[in-house]
Design a protein around this motif. Sequence first.
Motif, PDB file in Angstrom:
ATOM      1  N   ALA A  51     -18.239  33.911 -19.757  1.00 28.09           N
ATOM      2  CA  ALA A  51     -17.584  32.833 -20.498  1.00 28.09           C
ATOM      3  C   ALA A  51     -16.684  33.397 -21.597  1.00 28.09           C
ATOM      4  N   ALA A  52     -17.152  34.381 -22.332  1.00 21.47           N
ATOM      5  CA  ALA A  52     -16.355  34.979 -23.403  1.00 21.47           C
ATOM      6  C   ALA A  52     -15.070  35.583 -22.846  1.00 21.47           C
ATOM      7  N   ASN A  53     -15.177  36.288 -21.742  1.00 19.08           N
ATOM      8  CA  ASN A  53     -13.993  36.920 -21.159  1.00 19.08           C
ATOM      9  C   ASN A  53     -13.016  35.905 -20.575  1.00 19.08           C
ATOM     10  N   LEU A  54     -13.522  34.843 -19.993  1.00 22.80           N
ATOM     11  CA  LEU A  54     -12.626  33.803 -19.476  1.00 22.80           C
ATOM     12  C   LEU A  54     -11.925  33.065 -20.612  1.00 22.80           C
ATOM     13  N   TYR A  55     -12.649  32.800 -21.681  1.00 14.32           N
ATOM     14  CA  TYR A  55     -12.027  32.118 -22.813  1.00 14.32           C
ATOM     15  C   TYR A  55     -10.983  32.995 -23.504  1.00 14.32           C
ATOM     16  N   ILE A  56     -11.237  34.286 -23.636  1.00 16.06           N
ATOM     17  CA  ILE A  56     -10.236  35.150 -24.288  1.00 16.06           C
ATOM     18  C   ILE A  56      -8.992  35.249 -23.419  1.00 16.06           C
ATOM     19  N   ARG A  57      -9.186  35.272 -22.106  1.00 20.61           N
ATOM     20  CA  ARG A  57      -8.035  35.306 -21.197  1.00 20.61           C
ATOM     21  C   ARG A  57      -7.209  34.022 -21.347  1.00 20.61           C
ATOM     22  N   LYS A  58      -7.883  32.881 -21.409  1.00 21.63           N
ATOM     23  CA  LYS A  58      -7.183  31.602 -21.567  1.00 21.63           C
ATOM     24  C   LYS A  58      -6.508  31.525 -22.933  1.00 21.63           C
ATOM     25  N   ALA A  59      -7.145  32.057 -23.963  1.00 19.69           N
ATOM     26  CA  ALA A  59      -6.540  32.065 -25.297  1.00 19.69           C
ATOM     27  C   ALA A  59      -5.242  32.859 -25.286  1.00 19.69           C
ATOM     28  N   ARG A  60      -5.255  34.020 -24.662  1.00 19.31           N
ATOM     29  CA  ARG A  60      -4.030  34.831 -24.578  1.00 19.31           C
ATOM     30  C   ARG A  60      -2.938  34.091 -23.814  1.00 19.31           C
ATOM     31  N   GLU A  61      -3.337  33.411 -22.745  1.00 16.17           N
ATOM     32  CA  GLU A  61      -2.366  32.659 -21.954  1.00 16.17           C
ATOM     33  C   GLU A  61      -1.717  31.563 -22.787  1.00 16.17           C
TER      34      GLU A  61
END
Length: 108
Positions: A51-61
């Motif tokens: 979840a943390a890695n998916l959220y950071i990826r979405k934040a960067r996007e």
Amino acid sequence: MKRLLALVAAAGALAGCGPVRATSNLLDAEVQIQAARTAGAEKLAPYEWTAANLYIRKAREEVSYSDYQAGVDFAEKASRFANQAREQAMANANAADEAIAPPAGTNP
């Protein structure tokens, strides 16, 4: 004329706040993710880690689309999940150590 200059200066200052805040939150989340990685969250807390890695990826996007508020929101979620992943990994590691260690006061 002075009012116009003050208004332009204020608008310029406010325009810079979004990217600065988003960058700050992204960096905080990345630090939390690295702490979780160090604690072994990849194996010991896979749900929170993912979840943390998916959220950071979405934040960067979102930040790349200049949607700074959404980037901040996702970075904050990434940070929370990374912190939970670190805590869960440490708790799971301690539980595993206690299960392996012989009771205190006994000779192996």
